[in-house]
Design a protein around this motif. Structure first.
Motif, short mmCIF file in Angstrom:
data_model
loop_
_atom_site.label_atom_id
_atom_site.label_comp_id
_atom_site.label_asym_id
_atom_site.label_seq_id
_atom_site.Cartn_x
_atom_site.Cartn_y
_atom_site.Cartn_z
N LEU A 206 -9.62 2.53 -8.65
CA LEU A 206 -8.28 2.18 -8.21
C LEU A 206 -7.66 1.27 -9.27
CD1 LEU A 206 -9.02 1.48 -4.43
CD2 LEU A 206 -8.31 3.62 -5.52
N ILE B 228 0.40 -2.16 -3.52
CA ILE B 228 0.01 -1.24 -2.45
C ILE B 228 -1.36 -1.63 -1.91
CG2 ILE B 228 1.36 0.72 -3.30
CD1 ILE B 228 -1.21 1.85 -4.52
N TRP B 229 -1.66 -1.17 -0.70
CA TRP B 229 -3.02 -1.28 -0.17
C TRP B 229 -3.45 0.08 0.36
CZ3 TRP B 229 -4.24 -0.35 5.02
CH2 TRP B 229 -3.17 -0.35 5.93
N TYR B 230 -4.75 0.32 0.37
CA TYR B 230 -5.29 1.62 0.73
C TYR B 230 -6.04 1.56 2.06
CZ TYR B 230 -4.75 2.44 -4.33
OH TYR B 230 -4.27 2.55 -5.61
N GLU B 231 -5.95 2.64 2.81
CA GLU B 231 -6.79 2.78 3.99
C GLU B 231 -8.23 3.01 3.55
OE1 GLU B 231 -5.36 5.72 6.72
OE2 GLU B 231 -3.29 4.96 6.67
N LYS C 68 -5.31 7.29 1.06
CA LYS C 68 -3.96 7.10 1.59
C LYS C 68 -3.56 5.64 1.36
CE LYS C 68 -1.09 7.78 5.71
NZ LYS C 68 -1.06 8.19 7.14
N TYR C 69 -2.30 5.43 0.92
CA TYR C 69 -1.89 4.06 0.62
C TYR C 69 -0.55 3.71 1.26
CZ TYR C 69 1.01 6.17 -3.08
OH TYR C 69 1.92 6.92 -3.78
N HIS C 70 -0.28 2.40 1.29
CA HIS C 70 0.93 1.85 1.90
C HIS C 70 1.48 0.73 1.02
CE1 HIS C 70 -0.25 3.78 5.76
NE2 HIS C 70 -1.47 3.45 5.38
N ASP D 72 2.45 -2.92 -0.06
CA ASP D 72 1.95 -4.24 0.32
C ASP D 72 3.07 -5.26 0.16
OD1 ASP D 72 0.15 -6.11 1.24
OD2 ASP D 72 -1.45 -5.53 -0.14
N ASN E 286 -5.67 -9.82 -1.95
CA ASN E 286 -6.34 -8.52 -2.16
C ASN E 286 -7.76 -8.76 -2.64
OD1 ASN E 286 -3.21 -8.01 -3.31
ND2 ASN E 286 -3.94 -6.63 -1.71
#
Length: 342
Positions: free
Chosen positions: A143, A167-170, A185-187, A189, A313
């Motif tokens: 990553l 971003i952060w990841y599941e 999958k990410y979202h 942050d 993080n």
């Protein structure tokens, strides 16, 4: 500049199992591509049962890696839950103190216990990543945020500063060989979040996974762990905590709010919240219980002037930075940065 890296299995022996061979192969190639010579310590690949049943061999691997002048960096394979069992083999006759040298030591999760062991004998360490969880990531590459800090550490032997990930990841739930090359999958942050207290504070950082730290005081997982930790005085005396910053992050077990409250209470009973300069909280995995944890921290600590910063993080949520222990850090939330005085 790091050239020779040793991989140790100090908690779980997972990397010795066939079901993760595809991950291990990915990790070895990546380390080689970084220009690193990789050595697995003698018992690191012996498998889960062997490593579980032979804490003395795990301890021997750590001592050998620390003593070997050709090894520049010790990278923990993965976490686990019983690295406390190394204590008699490292402290009964000052074995660890006699072996300590100027090397980079990196790991997280149950490796928290090893960080406290090394802190006890005066060694500076680095918290935040491991071989299997980070270098062996099944996506086409590590990553990007994670890789940035790993590369900084192996190229300079230090970390200058940490900033938030965008971003952060599941969390990955399937690690099968058919998942190789599959992105997470990410979202978006939202940066470091000041929960209370001053937005700028300083101190050396120490801490780790709250699950493992709670086991210092609670024998639900292993009835003898609090006894071992007390015998070898693994949790630092209160004087050692004066002015420090406490780091807490939570594991993939996603500790219930009820248990989290008990864990924070156990820490409160040591008196450290009266002497530390601040607290850093890692983003919970998949943001599970994120609001509940924040409320518990405020309610239980009950010290409104003590700075608490959340959404770092670090730990079990991905991606992961690397945080140096044993050097002065300045946390500056106004500028969204943690700087380290190397």
């Amino acid at each position: 500049m790091i050239k020779n890296i040793a991989i140790v299995s100090l908690s779980s022996g997972t990397i010795g199992e066939d079901f993760v061979k595809h991950e291990v192969d990915i990790g070895i190639k990546r380390l080689n591509d970084f220009g690193l010579n990789v050595r697995f310590m003698p018992h690191a690949l012996k498998g889960i049962e062997y490593v579980k049943n032979h804490p003395e061999k795990r301890a021997a691997d750590l001592l050998q890696a620390l003593s070997d002048p050709e090894i520049d960096m010790i990278l923990c394979a993965i976490g686990g839950d019983d690295t406390y069992r190394l204590l008699p083999f490292l402290f009964e006759h000052n074995e660890l103190a006699d072996a300590v040298s100027n090397k980079v030591f990196l790991g997280f999760s149950d490796t928290t216990i090893n960080h406290f062991m090394l802190h006890k004998v005066g060694m500076k360490t680095f918290y935040g990543q491991s071989f299997l969880a980070d270098v062996c990531e099944l996506d086409k590459d590590m990553l990007p945020y994670t890789q940035k800090y790993f590369e900084e550490l192996i190229s300079t032997g230090m970390i200058k500063e940490v900033r938030p990930s965008e971003i952060w990841y599941e969390g990955r739930t399937d690690f099968g060989i058919d998942r190789v090359g599959t992105p997470l999958k990410y979202h978006p942050d939202y940066g470091f979040e000041l929960l209370q207290g001053n937005s700028v504070f300083s101190g050396e950082i120490l801490g780790g996974c709250i699950d493992s730290i709670y086991d210092f005081f609670n024998g639900e997982r292993y009835v003898d762990m609090p006894l071992f930790c007390k015998k070898y005085k693994l949790f630092p005396e209160i004087a050692d905590w004066v002015g420090k910053i406490l780091l807490l992050e939570s594991s993939e077990e996603k500790m219930s709010p009820e248990k989290y409250r008990k864990a924070v209470l156990a820490l409160k009973e040591t008196g450290i919240f009266d002497v530390i300069s601040g607290i850093l909280i890692g983003k919970p995995m998949d943001e599970t219980y994120v609001q509940e944890y924040k409320q518990i921290l405020v309610d239980v600590i009950d010290h409104p002037n003590l700075p608490i910063v959340c959404n770092i993080n670090i730990g079990h949520a991905q991606p992961r930075c690397i945080i140096p222990f044993g050097v002065v850090a300045t946390v500056d939330i106004d500028n969204q940065v943690i700087r380290f005085a190397n």
